[in-house]
Write a protein that holds these residues in place. Structure first.
Motif, mmCIF file in Angstrom:
data_model
loop_
_atom_site.group_PDB
_atom_site.id
_atom_site.type_symbol
_atom_site.label_atom_id
_atom_site.label_comp_id
_atom_site.label_asym_id
_atom_site.label_seq_id
_atom_site.Cartn_x
_atom_site.Cartn_y
_atom_site.Cartn_z
ATOM 1 N N ALA A 239 0.830 -1.202 0.000
ATOM 2 C CA ALA A 239 0.000 0.000 0.000
ATOM 3 C C ALA A 239 0.866 1.255 0.000
ATOM 4 N N GLU A 240 0.438 2.256 -0.731
ATOM 5 C CA GLU A 240 1.191 3.504 -0.810
ATOM 6 C C GLU A 240 1.339 4.154 0.560
ATOM 7 N N GLU A 241 0.274 4.113 1.367
ATOM 8 C CA GLU A 241 0.325 4.706 2.701
ATOM 9 C C GLU A 241 1.321 3.970 3.589
ATOM 10 N N ASP A 242 1.377 2.660 3.423
ATOM 11 C CA ASP A 242 2.349 1.868 4.185
ATOM 12 C C ASP A 242 3.764 2.267 3.792
ATOM 13 N N ALA A 243 3.979 2.445 2.489
ATOM 14 C CA ALA A 243 5.296 2.876 2.020
ATOM 15 C C ALA A 243 5.646 4.260 2.555
ATOM 16 N N MET A 244 4.672 5.158 2.601
ATOM 17 C CA MET A 244 4.910 6.508 3.114
ATOM 18 C C MET A 244 5.352 6.482 4.572
ATOM 19 N N ARG A 245 4.732 5.607 5.364
ATOM 20 C CA ARG A 245 5.081 5.522 6.794
ATOM 21 C C ARG A 245 6.519 5.086 6.993
ATOM 22 N N HIS A 246 7.026 4.265 6.099
ATOM 23 C CA HIS A 246 8.385 3.747 6.242
ATOM 24 C C HIS A 246 9.416 4.604 5.523
ATOM 25 N N PRO B 19 9.525 8.332 5.780
ATOM 26 C CA PRO B 19 8.980 9.618 6.224
ATOM 27 C C PRO B 19 9.683 10.829 5.621
ATOM 28 N N GLY B 20 10.902 10.672 5.132
ATOM 29 C CA GLY B 20 11.630 11.812 4.606
ATOM 30 C C GLY B 20 11.368 12.113 3.138
ATOM 31 N N LEU B 21 10.537 11.277 2.495
ATOM 32 C CA LEU B 21 10.292 11.461 1.068
ATOM 33 C C LEU B 21 8.863 11.942 0.814
ATOM 34 N N SER B 22 8.704 12.700 -0.238
ATOM 35 C CA SER B 22 7.379 13.191 -0.623
ATOM 36 C C SER B 22 6.577 12.058 -1.251
ATOM 37 N N ARG B 23 5.270 12.265 -1.369
ATOM 38 C CA ARG B 23 4.418 11.253 -1.992
ATOM 39 C C ARG B 23 4.816 11.019 -3.461
ATOM 40 N N LEU B 24 5.199 12.088 -4.142
ATOM 41 C CA LEU B 24 5.607 11.942 -5.535
ATOM 42 C C LEU B 24 6.846 11.054 -5.657
ATOM 43 N N ALA C 22 14.241 2.409 -2.183
ATOM 44 C CA ALA C 22 13.640 1.262 -2.869
ATOM 45 C C ALA C 22 14.005 -0.042 -2.174
ATOM 46 N N VAL C 23 15.261 -0.150 -1.740
ATOM 47 C CA VAL C 23 15.684 -1.350 -1.019
ATOM 48 C C VAL C 23 14.904 -1.488 0.280
ATOM 49 N N ARG C 24 14.693 -0.380 0.993
ATOM 50 C CA ARG C 24 13.918 -0.444 2.243
ATOM 51 C C ARG C 24 12.504 -0.941 1.986
ATOM 52 N N LEU C 25 11.896 -0.490 0.904
ATOM 53 C CA LEU C 25 10.539 -0.944 0.589
ATOM 54 C C LEU C 25 10.519 -2.419 0.215
ATOM 55 N N MET C 26 11.515 -2.855 -0.531
ATOM 56 C CA MET C 26 11.552 -4.271 -0.918
ATOM 57 C C MET C 26 11.773 -5.169 0.296
#
Length: 403
Positions: free
Chosen positions: A267-274, A276-281, A309-313
């Motif tokens: 989920a995009e919101e889940d990615a945003m939580r992890h 925090p220093g990056l914008s939604r774009l 990207a590695v953190r999300l993966m």
């Protein structure tokens, strides 16, 4: 009224909580969460790896009671080391009102109760014990080749199998390498997984020797085809690197896509939580690059974006889908938030040194020399066993200085 009570556990909108409401324990929040994760995704396939003392048996008991009441599981097998089988039976009887027999190789033995009218034991042969709808049996007994056949060819398939102390199912020689053969328990489980709908593994022992051990247990629960052993090992070798190469990042992205295809999109919101220093774009750009089958979008990521990207993966792997892990630190946060009233023990370690006499020191040094020389002289395929036994010899000496 009795008809309502009988059928209510199978009804939606609340029926799934009847097992909890009618058991003799008040579960902690993380235990309820684990139960819901198991029951809401039927048939369950999960490794419960909570720290010691956090109630893995309670989580399993909640599932067993509810699944039995609702009729989802009519054939249930609990495999556990012989030393804890009696404890399992007592826990299920006293906390969940489930009086299930232990098969000891010759008899079915129930927890004594008035309702059994003195018939708490019944002789049974090897061809009939597994006809019992719900039964507890020693994993040490069933791993034997002559007894494993009873489960794999003689018994009807099961609706749910629970394996306690699942870390005992590992590769021979301690799970040190991918080239080693599965031990008897792991071979049994590899065959038994095809003869059960649900499989729940319990272990409090972290896998500290090799990621091969983790993969073996995950494979029992079911992994995407792309997450074969070599890919699994490569992923967790590449992930800690500060800046993986383009080839490594592409391979990781392929595995990320396989995980999303099997367990659902991150989920995009889940990615945003992890992140925090990056914008939604920025987050959307990274997710698009990871999901693109071409390599160009990945190559266009800047260094900081590649690291994100590695953190999300790492966040969205089969481990997240197949492992439930809770720690005492989580329970402390529950208590601070007012969700838990129980006191959570805090471990305090003190080093106490013992002064040895010259004679004790001499014996101690001789034992150390013996341990070192025995290990060094052992053949390569024997060192795992020797390395396990030798420290226990040293621990037996009262002069081992620290406690």
């Amino acid at each position: 009224m009795w008809g309502f009570i009988r059928h209510a556990p199978a009804w939606p909108d609340g029926g799934e909580r009847i097992g909890e409401a009618t058991c003799a324990v008040i579960p902690w929040p993380h235990q309820i969460r684990a139960f819901q994760r198991l029951y809401d995704h039927w048939p369950p396939r999960l490794l419960i790896a909570d720290e010691v003392g956090l109630g893995k048996t309670i989580q399993a008991g909640l599932l067993l009671r509810q699944a039995w009441l609702a009729g989802r599981a009519k054939r249930i097998l609990v495999l556990a080391p012989k030393a804890v089988l009696r404890q399992w039976q007592i826990e299920l009887r006293e906390k969940f009102n489930l009086n299930w027999p232990i098969y000891d190789g010759q008899r079915l033995c129930w927890y004594p109760s008035r309702g059994l009218q003195g018939e708490a034991q019944r002789p049974v042969d090897a061809k009939a014990w597994h006809r019992e709808p719900c039964v507890l049996v020693s994993s040490h007994l069933m791993r034997r080749r002559d007894r494993a056949a009873e489960l794999l060819s003689g018994a009807e398939p099961w609706d749910l199998v629970v394996l306690d102390e699942a870390h005992h199912a590992r590769r021979g020689g301690g799970g040190l390498g991918a080239d080693q053969r599965p031990n008897q328990l792991l071979r049994l489980m590899q065959s038994l997984r095809e003869r059960t709908q649900g499989l729940v593994l319990l272990t409090a022992t972290p896998m500290q020797v090799s990621p091969v051990e983790v993969w073996d247990l995950m494979a029992l629960l079911g992994l995407p085809a792309d997450w074969h052993l070599r890919a699994f090992l490569d992923f967790f070798e590449y992930a800690p690197a500060p800046n993986p190469s383009h080839v490594q990042l592409r391979r990781m992205a392929d595995l990320f896509q396989a995980a999303e295809a099997t367990y659902g999109a991150l989920a995009e919101e889940d990615a945003m939580r992890h992140l925090p220093g990056l914008s939604r774009l920025k987050v959307r750009k990274i997710l698009r690059a990871l999901r693109d089958t071409a390599s160009i979008p990945l190559k266009q990521l800047e260094t900081a974006e590649r690291q994100a990207a590695v953190r999300l993966m790492k966040l969205h792997t089969p481990l997240r889908a197949l492992i439930s892990r809770h720690t005492r630190e989580l329970l402390r946060r529950y208590r601070e938030a007012g969700k838990l009233k129980a006191l959570i023990a805090t471990r305090k370690v003190e080093d106490r040194f013992v002064e040895m006499t010259p004679a004790e020191r001499l014996v101690y040094e001789q034992v150390e020399d013996y341990i070192g020389s025995t290990y060094d002289n052992a053949a390569a395929d024997e060192r795992t066993a020797v390395g396990f036994v030798m420290p226990s010899i040293a621990a037996a000496w009262p002069a081992a200085s620290m406690h």
